[in-house]
Design a protein around this motif. Structure first.
Motif, PDB file in Angstrom:
ATOM      1  N   ILE A 138      54.486  54.036  51.188  1.00  0.00           N
ATOM      2  CA  ILE A 138      52.835  54.726  51.457  1.00  0.00           C
ATOM      3  C   ILE A 138      52.703  53.204  53.485  1.00  0.00           C
ATOM      4  CG2 ILE A 138      50.368  54.785  52.017  1.00  0.00           C
ATOM      5  CD1 ILE A 138      52.597  56.407  49.618  1.00  0.00           C
ATOM      6  N   GLN A 139      53.006  52.631  53.335  1.00  0.00           N
ATOM      7  CA  GLN A 139      53.338  51.802  54.475  1.00  0.00           C
ATOM      8  C   GLN A 139      53.693  52.479  55.510  1.00  0.00           C
ATOM      9  OE1 GLN A 139      52.857  46.753  54.607  1.00  0.00           O
ATOM     10  NE2 GLN A 139      52.313  47.494  52.782  1.00  0.00           N
ATOM     11  N   LEU A 140      55.134  52.402  54.479  1.00  0.00           N
ATOM     12  CA  LEU A 140      56.703  53.355  55.960  1.00  0.00           C
ATOM     13  C   LEU A 140      55.904  54.594  56.348  1.00  0.00           C
ATOM     14  CD1 LEU A 140      59.985  52.091  54.424  1.00  0.00           C
ATOM     15  CD2 LEU A 140      58.922  51.542  56.043  1.00  0.00           C
ATOM     16  N   LEU A 141      55.339  55.256  55.755  1.00  0.00           N
ATOM     17  CA  LEU A 141      54.606  56.711  56.189  1.00  0.00           C
ATOM     18  C   LEU A 141      53.504  56.242  56.977  1.00  0.00           C
ATOM     19  CD1 LEU A 141      55.226  58.233  52.353  1.00  0.00           C
ATOM     20  CD2 LEU A 141      56.720  59.098  54.852  1.00  0.00           C
ATOM     21  N   ALA A 142      52.838  55.547  56.494  1.00  0.00           N
ATOM     22  CA  ALA A 142      51.572  54.978  57.219  1.00  0.00           C
ATOM     23  C   ALA A 142      52.198  54.678  58.850  1.00  0.00           C
ATOM     24  CB  ALA A 142      50.185  54.101  56.734  1.00  0.00           C
ATOM     25  N   THR A 143      52.934  54.013  59.357  1.00  0.00           N
ATOM     26  CA  THR A 143      53.267  53.959  60.408  1.00  0.00           C
ATOM     27  C   THR A 143      54.300  54.286  61.015  1.00  0.00           C
ATOM     28  OG1 THR A 143      53.286  51.509  59.270  1.00  0.00           O
ATOM     29  CG2 THR A 143      54.742  51.857  61.422  1.00  0.00           C
ATOM     30  N   TYR A 144      55.189  55.006  60.136  1.00  0.00           N
ATOM     31  CA  TYR A 144      55.439  56.577  61.010  1.00  0.00           C
ATOM     32  C   TYR A 144      54.706  57.475  61.896  1.00  0.00           C
ATOM     33  CZ  TYR A 144      58.689  60.309  61.887  1.00  0.00           C
ATOM     34  OH  TYR A 144      59.663  61.207  62.641  1.00  0.00           O
ATOM     35  N   LEU A 145      53.548  57.631  60.206  1.00  0.00           N
ATOM     36  CA  LEU A 145      52.455  58.711  61.320  1.00  0.00           C
ATOM     37  C   LEU A 145      51.514  57.918  62.256  1.00  0.00           C
ATOM     38  CD1 LEU A 145      50.737  61.469  60.096  1.00  0.00           C
ATOM     39  CD2 LEU A 145      49.539  59.802  59.077  1.00  0.00           C
ATOM     40  N   VAL A 146      51.315  56.606  62.153  1.00  0.00           N
ATOM     41  CA  VAL A 146      50.955  56.375  63.360  1.00  0.00           C
ATOM     42  C   VAL A 146      51.312  56.415  64.788  1.00  0.00           C
ATOM     43  CG1 VAL A 146      50.392  53.901  65.088  1.00  0.00           C
ATOM     44  CG2 VAL A 146      49.764  54.821  62.503  1.00  0.00           C
ATOM     45  N   ILE A 147      53.089  56.314  64.974  1.00  0.00           N
ATOM     46  CA  ILE A 147      54.054  56.335  65.834  1.00  0.00           C
ATOM     47  C   ILE A 147      53.709  58.069  66.040  1.00  0.00           C
ATOM     48  CG2 ILE A 147      55.897  55.815  66.974  1.00  0.00           C
ATOM     49  CD1 ILE A 147      56.187  53.486  64.948  1.00  0.00           C
ATOM     50  N   THR A 148      54.081  58.623  65.280  1.00  0.00           N
ATOM     51  CA  THR A 148      54.655  60.274  65.380  1.00  0.00           C
ATOM     52  C   THR A 148      53.164  61.334  66.184  1.00  0.00           C
ATOM     53  OG1 THR A 148      54.731  60.384  64.018  1.00  0.00           O
ATOM     54  CG2 THR A 148      56.995  60.061  64.438  1.00  0.00           C
ATOM     55  N   GLU A 149      51.715  60.561  65.922  1.00  0.00           N
ATOM     56  CA  GLU A 149      50.662  61.437  65.947  1.00  0.00           C
ATOM     57  C   GLU A 149      49.644  61.146  66.438  1.00  0.00           C
ATOM     58  OE1 GLU A 149      50.805  64.629  64.644  1.00  0.00           O
ATOM     59  OE2 GLU A 149      52.504  64.223  63.859  1.00  0.00           O
ATOM     60  N   LEU A 150      50.066  59.446  66.329  1.00  0.00           N
ATOM     61  CA  LEU A 150      48.289  58.544  67.369  1.00  0.00           C
ATOM     62  C   LEU A 150      48.597  58.149  68.869  1.00  0.00           C
ATOM     63  CD1 LEU A 150      46.234  56.703  64.454  1.00  0.00           C
ATOM     64  CD2 LEU A 150      46.459  59.419  64.907  1.00  0.00           C
ATOM     65  N   LEU A 151      49.582  58.152  69.049  1.00  0.00           N
ATOM     66  CA  LEU A 151      50.219  57.385  70.271  1.00  0.00           C
ATOM     67  C   LEU A 151      50.443  58.672  71.149  1.00  0.00           C
ATOM     68  CD1 LEU A 151      53.474  54.622  69.299  1.00  0.00           C
ATOM     69  CD2 LEU A 151      51.044  54.310  70.167  1.00  0.00           C
ATOM     70  N   PRO A 152      50.142  58.076  72.359  1.00  0.00           N
ATOM     71  CA  PRO A 152      50.892  60.148  73.520  1.00  0.00           C
ATOM     72  C   PRO A 152      51.306  60.197  73.241  1.00  0.00           C
ATOM     73  CG  PRO A 152      50.390  57.364  74.228  1.00  0.00           C
ATOM     74  CD  PRO A 152      50.077  57.334  73.110  1.00  0.00           C
ATOM     75  N   SER A 153      52.248  61.123  74.185  1.00  0.00           N
ATOM     76  CA  SER A 153      53.226  61.594  74.234  1.00  0.00           C
ATOM     77  C   SER A 153      53.868  60.960  75.859  1.00  0.00           C
ATOM     78  CB  SER A 153      53.244  63.462  74.860  1.00  0.00           C
ATOM     79  OG  SER A 153      52.217  63.563  75.945  1.00  0.00           O
ATOM     80  N   ALA A 154      55.132  61.579  75.616  1.00  0.00           N
ATOM     81  CA  ALA A 154      56.204  60.766  76.920  1.00  0.00           C
ATOM     82  C   ALA A 154      55.698  60.108  78.293  1.00  0.00           C
ATOM     83  CB  ALA A 154      57.374  60.670  76.527  1.00  0.00           C
ATOM     84  N   ASN A 155      55.071  61.549  78.445  1.00  0.00           N
ATOM     85  CA  ASN A 155      54.470  61.851  79.945  1.00  0.00           C
ATOM     86  C   ASN A 155      53.256  60.780  80.048  1.00  0.00           C
ATOM     87  OD1 ASN A 155      52.871  63.336  78.537  1.00  0.00           O
ATOM     88  ND2 ASN A 155      53.240  65.136  80.028  1.00  0.00           N
ATOM     89  N   ASP A 156      52.341  60.629  78.741  1.00  0.00           N
ATOM     90  CA  ASP A 156      50.978  59.533  79.441  1.00  0.00           C
ATOM     91  C   ASP A 156      51.631  58.466  78.457  1.00  0.00           C
ATOM     92  OD1 ASP A 156      49.475  61.555  80.593  1.00  0.00           O
ATOM     93  OD2 ASP A 156      49.321  62.480  78.423  1.00  0.00           O
ATOM     94  N   ALA A 157      52.605  57.872  78.372  1.00  0.00           N
ATOM     95  CA  ALA A 157      52.956  56.312  77.851  1.00  0.00           C
ATOM     96  C   ALA A 157      52.600  56.121  77.953  1.00  0.00           C
ATOM     97  CB  ALA A 157      54.448  56.337  78.228  1.00  0.00           C
ATOM     98  N   ILE A 158      52.243  54.761  77.139  1.00  0.00           N
ATOM     99  CA  ILE A 158      51.527  53.317  77.235  1.00  0.00           C
ATOM    100  C   ILE A 158      52.773  52.368  77.913  1.00  0.00           C
ATOM    101  CG2 ILE A 158      50.461  51.454  76.375  1.00  0.00           C
ATOM    102  CD1 ILE A 158      49.794  53.305  73.415  1.00  0.00           C
ATOM    103  N   VAL A 159      52.176  51.839  79.131  1.00  0.00           N
ATOM    104  CA  VAL A 159      52.707  50.912  79.806  1.00  0.00           C
ATOM    105  C   VAL A 159      52.878  49.071  79.063  1.00  0.00           C
ATOM    106  CG1 VAL A 159      53.385  49.783  82.077  1.00  0.00           C
ATOM    107  CG2 VAL A 159      52.975  52.569  81.625  1.00  0.00           C
ATOM    108  N   LEU A 160      53.762  49.089  78.348  1.00  0.00           N
ATOM    109  CA  LEU A 160      52.996  47.483  77.718  1.00  0.00           C
ATOM    110  C   LEU A 160      53.545  46.302  79.118  1.00  0.00           C
ATOM    111  CD1 LEU A 160      54.696  48.261  74.310  1.00  0.00           C
ATOM    112  CD2 LEU A 160      52.557  47.815  75.565  1.00  0.00           C
TER     113      LEU A 160
END
Length: 392
Positions: A138-160
């Protein structure tokens, strides 16, 4: 003269205890051999009846499928053997990184659970109790969901960091363009580690003889920094970097950590760290309070007492269960198929579906995990022997 040691020969007789023991062992070996022969012959007979090919000859044939993530590069015309090696490399990569990160995070959280700071202690308690009681899948699926659904697209990437971007496409990092100078730097780093080990051994010998502990932090740090830098300078000191660039649709350049790799690595790290934290906490609490009081009487601060007195003694309690967690993390990496990461299990499943040689593919998976687990256990057992108290 010392009397000769009397040795009794074990006779193969039912009337003696040793003889009965030999007979029992012989019968057990014969029974095991017969069962193994029956299983193998029956399996081979059934495979022939169903006209299913057997053997590992398929490994030299073209795989015919692509692998989305490969450390060495892979194309469909490459052999099945190269595909399995690629899957093995991906498994080792995520397992090694997970072990390192889980150990660091688990140690910090385990120490935090014993902190005098109420907020820090409760936050660490909450982390352990939450992560340990949620299934890893469940943790793996939740982490993958956060990365692929909640993070912005490549052209609006977060600058760390400068030229470091986080988006649905994963994590993009700048990387030096490889040349002979970087090879020399890596070689210098390996030599520096060996030199640091020699400095540490020499300091221990001096302390055993004189009772005085030489300060070795700065010499070791200088060695680890200077030798790689010397190799880099000797190779020409290149400063060229492969820098990621944000485009309209994606991020090109640099080195990319895919969402699948990040999801698996984060999930394994967070989950395993919750167990390692409990191991570290128990190991620290197993050290006698008298040791802590003695270190305080010598004027050591709490961090110094923890680093110099408590943790070295706690390691004798920590290492054995820590080995089990390393093995669990490595075997849990087989859940990579749930997030689409091409590890050895995923590659074997794809190969099995194409050629139908299930027995061989599953045998390769079992052999890989057995070998990795035995190597980890052997290394940790060696380390545990070094940490054990030596009785005089």
């Amino acid at each position: 003269m010392l009397p000769k040691k009397i040795t009794r020969k074990r006779k193969l007789s039912w009337s003696t205890e040793s003889g009965r023991g030999l007979i029992y062992q012989a019968v057990a070996v014969i029974a095991l051999a017969l069962v193994s022969w029956y299983l193998l012959s029956n399996t081979n007979k059934n495979l022939n009846m169903m006209q299913i090919r057997t053997g590992f000859g398929f490994l030299s044939q073209p795989a015919g499928f692509d692998i989305g993530e490969s450390m060495f590069g892979f194309i469909p015309s490459d052999s099945y053997l190269r595909a399995f090696v690629t899957g093995l490399a991906n498994t080792l990569r995520v397992a090694f990184a997970g072990i390192v990160l889980a150990t660091l995070l688990g140690t910090l959280i385990g120490i935090g659970r014993l902190s005098k700071n109420f907020l820090l202690r409760k936050l660490c308690d909450g982390y352990v109790e939450t992560l340990r009681n949620i299934p890893l899948l469940i943790q793996l699926l939740a982490t993958y969901l956060v990365i692929t659904e909640l993070l912005p697209s490549a052209n609006d990437a977060i600058v760390l960091l400068p030229y470091t971007y986080l988006s649905k496409s994963g994590l993009q990092l700048p990387i030096p363009e490889w040349s002979i100078s970087w090879s020399l730097a890596v070689l210098g780093f390996v030599v520096a580690l060996f030199c640091a080990h020699l400095i540490r051994r020499s300091a221990r010998r001096k302390q055993d003889v004189t009772g005085y502990a030489p300060k070795i932090f700065w010499p070791i740090l200088l060695t680890i920094v200077a030798l790689p830098a010397a190799g880099w300078l000797l190779g020409g000191a290149p400063l060229t970097l492969d820098i990621p660039e944000v485009t309209v649709f994606n991020i090109s350049g640099g080195v990319a950590l895919t969402p699948e790799f990040l999801a698996l690595l984060i999930g394994l790290t967070l989950y395993t760290a919750s167990y390692i934290a409990e191991i570290v906490r128990a190991g620290i609490q197993a050290v006698s309070t008298g040791q802590v009081e003695a270190s305080a009487s010598l004027g050591l601060s709490r961090p110094q007492a923890l680093r110099l007195v408590v943790l070295p003694q706690a390691m004798r309690v920590i290492v054995p269960p820590l080995t089990s967690q390393y093995l669990n993390l490595t075997k849990n990496s087989s859940l990579a198929v749930t997030v689409g990461y091409p590890d050895i299990v995923s590659i074997a499943n794809t190969s099995l579906n194409q050629n139908g040689q299930a027995l061989e593919c599953i045998s390769l998976i079992m052999l890989v995990y057995l070998t990795i687990s035995l190597l980890i256990a052997a290394f940790m057992n060696w380390y545990n022997q070094r940490m054990m108290l030596v009785e005089r």
